[in-house]
Design a protein around this motif. Structure first.
Motif, PDB file in Angstrom:
ATOM      1  N   ILE A  26      40.354  36.070  45.076  1.00 27.72           N
ATOM      2  CA  ILE A  26      40.055  36.879  43.893  1.00 27.72           C
ATOM      3  C   ILE A  26      38.638  37.440  43.976  1.00 27.72           C
ATOM      4  O   ILE A  26      38.404  38.620  43.689  1.00 27.72           O
ATOM      5  CB  ILE A  26      40.228  36.052  42.606  1.00 27.72           C
ATOM      6  CG1 ILE A  26      41.695  35.682  42.396  1.00 27.72           C
ATOM      7  CG2 ILE A  26      39.723  36.838  41.390  1.00 27.72           C
ATOM      8  CD1 ILE A  26      41.942  34.703  41.254  1.00 27.72           C
ATOM      9  N   LEU A  27      37.688  36.604  44.376  1.00 22.88           N
ATOM     10  CA  LEU A  27      36.300  37.065  44.485  1.00 22.88           C
ATOM     11  C   LEU A  27      36.157  38.156  45.540  1.00 22.88           C
ATOM     12  O   LEU A  27      35.360  39.085  45.390  1.00 22.88           O
ATOM     13  CB  LEU A  27      35.378  35.883  44.824  1.00 22.88           C
ATOM     14  CG  LEU A  27      35.169  34.852  43.710  1.00 22.88           C
ATOM     15  CD1 LEU A  27      34.372  33.661  44.233  1.00 22.88           C
ATOM     16  CD2 LEU A  27      34.475  35.480  42.504  1.00 22.88           C
ATOM     17  N   LYS A  28      36.946  38.060  46.606  1.00 23.56           N
ATOM     18  CA  LYS A  28      36.827  39.009  47.718  1.00 23.56           C
ATOM     19  C   LYS A  28      37.649  40.269  47.506  1.00 23.56           C
ATOM     20  O   LYS A  28      37.196  41.374  47.781  1.00 23.56           O
ATOM     21  CB  LYS A  28      37.258  38.326  49.022  1.00 23.56           C
ATOM     22  CG  LYS A  28      37.085  39.186  50.260  1.00 23.56           C
ATOM     23  CD  LYS A  28      37.503  38.423  51.513  1.00 23.56           C
ATOM     24  CE  LYS A  28      37.350  39.276  52.766  1.00 23.56           C
ATOM     25  NZ  LYS A  28      37.779  38.523  53.987  1.00 23.56           N
ATOM     26  N   GLU A  29      38.883  40.096  47.001  1.00 22.22           N
ATOM     27  CA  GLU A  29      39.821  41.221  46.941  1.00 22.22           C
ATOM     28  C   GLU A  29      40.275  41.562  45.523  1.00 22.22           C
ATOM     29  O   GLU A  29      41.062  42.484  45.326  1.00 22.22           O
ATOM     30  CB  GLU A  29      41.072  40.905  47.772  1.00 22.22           C
ATOM     31  CG  GLU A  29      40.813  40.534  49.216  1.00 22.22           C
ATOM     32  CD  GLU A  29      42.093  40.131  49.938  1.00 22.22           C
ATOM     33  OE1 GLU A  29      43.184  40.549  49.501  1.00 22.22           O
ATOM     34  OE2 GLU A  29      42.003  39.393  50.930  1.00 22.22           O
ATOM     35  N   GLY A  30      39.799  40.805  44.543  1.00 25.40           N
ATOM     36  CA  GLY A  30      40.336  40.934  43.192  1.00 25.40           C
ATOM     37  C   GLY A  30      40.250  42.318  42.594  1.00 25.40           C
ATOM     38  O   GLY A  30      41.199  42.794  41.967  1.00 25.40           O
ATOM     39  N   SER A  31      39.123  43.002  42.794  1.00 25.13           N
ATOM     40  CA  SER A  31      38.966  44.326  42.180  1.00 25.13           C
ATOM     41  C   SER A  31      40.008  45.296  42.697  1.00 25.13           C
ATOM     42  O   SER A  31      40.533  46.121  41.944  1.00 25.13           O
ATOM     43  CB  SER A  31      37.560  44.860  42.448  1.00 25.13           C
ATOM     44  OG  SER A  31      37.318  44.955  43.844  1.00 25.13           O
ATOM     45  N   ALA A  33      42.961  44.451  43.814  1.00 24.52           N
ATOM     46  CA  ALA A  33      44.290  43.983  43.434  1.00 24.52           C
ATOM     47  C   ALA A  33      44.486  43.960  41.922  1.00 24.52           C
ATOM     48  O   ALA A  33      45.561  43.602  41.433  1.00 24.52           O
ATOM     49  CB  ALA A  33      44.539  42.590  44.008  1.00 24.52           C
ATOM     50  N   GLY A  34      43.435  44.339  41.163  1.00 26.84           N
ATOM     51  CA  GLY A  34      43.532  44.333  39.707  1.00 26.84           C
ATOM     52  C   GLY A  34      43.466  42.946  39.099  1.00 26.84           C
ATOM     53  O   GLY A  34      44.070  42.685  38.053  1.00 26.84           O
ATOM     54  N   VAL A  35      42.716  42.048  39.753  1.00 25.64           N
ATOM     55  CA  VAL A  35      42.596  40.667  39.293  1.00 25.64           C
ATOM     56  C   VAL A  35      41.125  40.281  39.219  1.00 25.64           C
ATOM     57  O   VAL A  35      40.339  40.629  40.102  1.00 25.64           O
ATOM     58  CB  VAL A  35      43.330  39.693  40.248  1.00 25.64           C
ATOM     59  CG1 VAL A  35      43.220  38.256  39.752  1.00 25.64           C
ATOM     60  CG2 VAL A  35      44.793  40.084  40.405  1.00 25.64           C
ATOM     61  N   SER A  36      40.725  39.564  38.164  1.00 26.65           N
ATOM     62  CA  SER A  36      39.353  39.076  38.063  1.00 26.65           C
ATOM     63  C   SER A  36      39.364  37.636  37.582  1.00 26.65           C
ATOM     64  O   SER A  36      40.343  37.165  36.993  1.00 26.65           O
ATOM     65  CB  SER A  36      38.527  39.935  37.099  1.00 26.65           C
ATOM     66  OG  SER A  36      39.013  39.805  35.769  1.00 26.65           O
ATOM     67  N   LEU A  37      38.280  36.904  37.836  1.00 28.99           N
ATOM     68  CA  LEU A  37      38.173  35.517  37.414  1.00 28.99           C
ATOM     69  C   LEU A  37      37.595  35.427  36.008  1.00 28.99           C
ATOM     70  O   LEU A  37      36.581  36.061  35.701  1.00 28.99           O
ATOM     71  CB  LEU A  37      37.269  34.737  38.373  1.00 28.99           C
ATOM     72  CG  LEU A  37      37.905  34.155  39.630  1.00 28.99           C
ATOM     73  CD1 LEU A  37      36.823  33.526  40.512  1.00 28.99           C
ATOM     74  CD2 LEU A  37      38.976  33.126  39.293  1.00 28.99           C
ATOM     75  N   ALA A  38      38.232  34.621  35.165  1.00 27.73           N
ATOM     76  CA  ALA A  38      37.696  34.328  33.843  1.00 27.73           C
ATOM     77  C   ALA A  38      36.916  33.024  33.878  1.00 27.73           C
ATOM     78  O   ALA A  38      35.880  32.888  33.235  1.00 27.73           O
ATOM     79  CB  ALA A  38      38.824  34.237  32.816  1.00 27.73           C
ATOM     80  N   PHE A  39      37.439  32.042  34.631  1.00 29.57           N
ATOM     81  CA  PHE A  39      36.747  30.771  34.811  1.00 29.57           C
ATOM     82  C   PHE A  39      37.383  29.981  35.939  1.00 29.57           C
ATOM     83  O   PHE A  39      38.509  30.257  36.368  1.00 29.57           O
ATOM     84  CB  PHE A  39      36.769  29.930  33.522  1.00 29.57           C
ATOM     85  CG  PHE A  39      38.122  29.372  33.137  1.00 29.57           C
ATOM     86  CD1 PHE A  39      38.611  28.198  33.703  1.00 29.57           C
ATOM     87  CD2 PHE A  39      38.906  30.016  32.185  1.00 29.57           C
ATOM     88  CE1 PHE A  39      39.848  27.691  33.352  1.00 29.57           C
ATOM     89  CE2 PHE A  39      40.154  29.507  31.810  1.00 29.57           C
ATOM     90  CZ  PHE A  39      40.622  28.340  32.404  1.00 29.57           C
ATOM     91  N   VAL A  40      36.643  28.992  36.426  1.00 31.31           N
ATOM     92  CA  VAL A  40      37.161  28.025  37.396  1.00 31.31           C
ATOM     93  C   VAL A  40      36.750  26.641  36.913  1.00 31.31           C
ATOM     94  O   VAL A  40      35.583  26.409  36.584  1.00 31.31           O
ATOM     95  CB  VAL A  40      36.600  28.258  38.810  1.00 31.31           C
ATOM     96  CG1 VAL A  40      37.229  27.265  39.794  1.00 31.31           C
ATOM     97  CG2 VAL A  40      36.840  29.690  39.276  1.00 31.31           C
ATOM     98  N   TRP A  41      37.718  25.737  36.853  1.00 35.54           N
ATOM     99  CA  TRP A  41      37.429  24.357  36.462  1.00 35.54           C
ATOM    100  C   TRP A  41      37.870  23.418  37.560  1.00 35.54           C
ATOM    101  O   TRP A  41      38.898  23.639  38.217  1.00 35.54           O
ATOM    102  CB  TRP A  41      38.161  23.993  35.169  1.00 35.54           C
ATOM    103  CG  TRP A  41      37.974  22.538  34.780  1.00 35.54           C
ATOM    104  CD1 TRP A  41      36.969  22.018  34.014  1.00 35.54           C
ATOM    105  CD2 TRP A  41      38.818  21.434  35.138  1.00 35.54           C
ATOM    106  NE1 TRP A  41      37.128  20.656  33.882  1.00 35.54           N
ATOM    107  CE2 TRP A  41      38.251  20.266  34.563  1.00 35.54           C
ATOM    108  CE3 TRP A  41      39.987  21.297  35.917  1.00 35.54           C
ATOM    109  CZ2 TRP A  41      38.824  18.994  34.729  1.00 35.54           C
ATOM    110  CZ3 TRP A  41      40.543  20.036  36.083  1.00 35.54           C
ATOM    111  CH2 TRP A  41      39.970  18.909  35.489  1.00 35.54           C
TER     112      TRP A  41
END
Length: 278
Positions: A26-31, A33-41
């Motif tokens: 997601i960090l590398k290809e998310g933009s 692919a239309g995906v972004s991180l909201a959080f990681v736990w």
């Protein structure tokens, strides 16, 4: 709710091998692919530092509602689904990476009710299951009569409760560890039989108790896992598939499953109020 033209905001719960793969992608290809991180736990927050941007690290999972997201991805442990699944569905779609948790019929029913109540989707990733959508179609048409799944792995790849495999020795060959209902198998191997659990969800009419499963320890399988699926329909219809999933010694998850999970995540949009195999 996210649409196909908007960015899918994803919360990732768990930072093991699969969680690391998803977060990194997601960090590398998310933009693109239309995906972004909201959080990681992760249970151990220190594991995230230096790998995940500080503003995306969620130290207390009970505060996940502070981070607006469209889908929460559980890639941690079945207990997280039990403890937080209902809360997750009240706020977002839920992609369950540990569907073995759904072998608990009460939890399964409550999660499906919550999905309908909140207009959210309980997503079940196909993982290493081949032909899951075909199984679901047979089930929905009322023509699925039986389903059997055998998973064979090197003994170092199993994470079992109890001491079922504590005495294995290299070169011993093939040993059937369990054969019976998937409902009874899931608590014995919660981290190893998510493929079977996904199949049981696809085969809703049979359910976890009606789907038969078998796990096999085989010291000859040093390079891959083997997943065999036998589907029986009406009027003599049957399908038998064999999937060889490349895997290193000690790996719970085969390498091909990582990309399968990524593809599942990308379709987690627009299926509200139901269970959806993806």
């Amino acid at each position: 709710m996210a649409t196909s033209s908007s960015t899918l905001r994803v919360g990732v719960v768990g930072y093991g091998h699969l969680g690391q793969f998803l977060v990194g992608r997601i960090l590398k290809e998310g933009s693109g692919a239309g995906v972004s991180l909201a959080f990681v736990w992760n249970r151990n927050t220190n594991k995230l530092k230096g790998c995940v941007p500080d503003d995306l690290i969620l130290s207390d999972l009970t505060t996940f509602t502070d981070r607006k997201c469209d889908v929460i991805v559980e890639v941690c442990h079945p207990q997280i689904v039990k403890d937080f699944g209902l809360q997750f569905l009240s706020q977002a779609h839920l992609l369950v990476g540990s569907p073995s948790a759904l072998s608990d019929p009460t939890l399964n029913q409550k999660l499906q009710q919550a999905a309908r109540q909140h207009g959210r989707t309980l997503y079940i990733p196909s993982g290493a299951l081949w032909g899951g959508l075909d199984i679901q179609r047979l089930n929905d048409s009322g023509t699925l009569k039986a389903l059997f799944i055998r998973m064979s792995k090197h003994p170092s790849c199993f994470r079992l409760t109890g001491d079922m495999l504590s005495d294995w020795t290299e070169g011993e060959g093939r040993r059937v560890l369990y054969s019976g209902s998937v409902a009874e198998l899931c608590p014995l191997a919660p981290n190893n039989v998510n493929t079977m659990a996904a199949a049981a969800m696809a085969a809703g009419a049979l359910g976890f108790a009606g789907v038969q499963g078998e796990i096999v320890s085989d010291t000859a399988l040093s390079d891959y896992h083997v997943v065999e699926v036998e589907v029986t329909g009406s009027n003599g219809f049957s399908v038998h598939t064999v999937r060889r999933n490349p895997a290193k010694l000690g790996a719970v998850t085969g390498s091909a499953t990582y990309n399968s999970f990524w593809n599942s995540l990308l379709v987690c949009q627009g299926h509200g109020g139901r269970v959806h195999l993806c």
